[in-house]
Motif scaffolding. Structure first.
Motif, PDB file in Angstrom:
ATOM      1  N   ASP A  19      -4.980   3.162   4.090  1.00  0.00           N
ATOM      2  CA  ASP A  19      -5.810   3.528   3.118  1.00  0.00           C
ATOM      3  C   ASP A  19      -6.185   4.915   3.102  1.00  0.00           C
ATOM      4  OD1 ASP A  19      -6.920   4.121   5.228  1.00  0.00           O
ATOM      5  OD2 ASP A  19      -8.858   3.276   4.986  1.00  0.00           O
ATOM      6  N   ASN A  24      -5.479  -1.925   0.092  1.00  0.00           N
ATOM      7  CA  ASN A  24      -5.110  -0.994   1.483  1.00  0.00           C
ATOM      8  C   ASN A  24      -6.027  -1.603   2.129  1.00  0.00           C
ATOM      9  OD1 ASN A  24      -4.794   0.801  -1.580  1.00  0.00           O
ATOM     10  ND2 ASN A  24      -6.896   2.053  -0.487  1.00  0.00           N
ATOM     11  N   ASP A  49       0.646  -1.111  -0.120  1.00  0.00           N
ATOM     12  CA  ASP A  49      -0.031  -0.019  -0.043  1.00  0.00           C
ATOM     13  C   ASP A  49       0.509   1.726  -0.298  1.00  0.00           C
ATOM     14  OD1 ASP A  49      -2.151  -1.366   0.007  1.00  0.00           O
ATOM     15  OD2 ASP A  49      -2.342  -0.774   2.101  1.00  0.00           O
TER      16      ASP A  49
END
Length: 190
Positions: A62, A58, A42
């Motif tokens: 996020d 994610n 991520d």
């Protein structure tokens, strides 16, 4: 509640970049990449994910928060939204023009405190050192990719902070044949 995680490469002597902001001495190849491309995919920029055929989930992060100087190399390369798979927040003391996909804040501590109350995965503090110093009271975890190099000077892991002691407990250390050690710490107490 979401956590603020300072996930960053750092030299043995505690610098996240050279004095000019460069990070070339950090190892880009090695067996430590199994963690970087796996657990922390991520945190890879969108163009890097595409180049290596990785798609983030994610589930680790996020949202990313970074200082203006951390965003500059991407802007200099013509990349106005380096982490299109994440909610992107940039901290700056001045008004700036940013991509519509990037949020600008001049109060990063208040922004992080609000973000922590929202639902979602953890928030990645990408850098720089001065922003990390300002956000030190809100950092829940440190994930340090300690590289076997000494800079001597540069941008410190926590810059621009008046003395403020914060205790962290080391929870995990993973050492790799590349010489990189990934060290994880959790904030001690409240």
């Amino acid at each position: 509640m979401r956590h603020l995680v300072y996930y960053v490469a750092v030299s043995i002597d505690g610098f996240i970049a050279e004095p000019d902001g460069g990070y070339d001495p950090f190892l880009i190849e090695g067996d430590h990449n199994s963690v970087i491309f796996g657990e922390y995919a991520d945190a890879l920029p969108g163009h890097v994910q595409r180049a290596v055929g990785i798609q983030s989930t994610n589930t680790t992060f996020d949202t990313v928060i970074m200082g203006w100087n951390t965003l500059l190399p991407a802007l200099d390369a013509g990349i106005t939204s380096p982490y299109p798979h994440l909610r992107q927040v940039v901290a700056s003391r001045r008004a700036r023009e940013v991509d519509p996909a990037v949020e600008l804040t001049n109060d990063p501590l208040a922004t992080v405190r609000a973000l922590r109350q929202e639902e979602g995965a953890d928030i990645w503090l990408c850098g720089g050192g001065e922003l990390a110093g300002a956000l030190l009271p809100a950092i829940d975890r440190l994930v340090l990719k300690r590289h076997p190099v000494v800079f001597g000077s540069g941008i410190p892991l926590f810059g621009g902070v008046a003395f403020e002691s914060r205790a962290f407990t080391r929870t995990v250390v993973r050492e790799f044949s590349s010489g990189v050690a990934i060290e994880e710490y959790a904030r001690t107490g409240s």
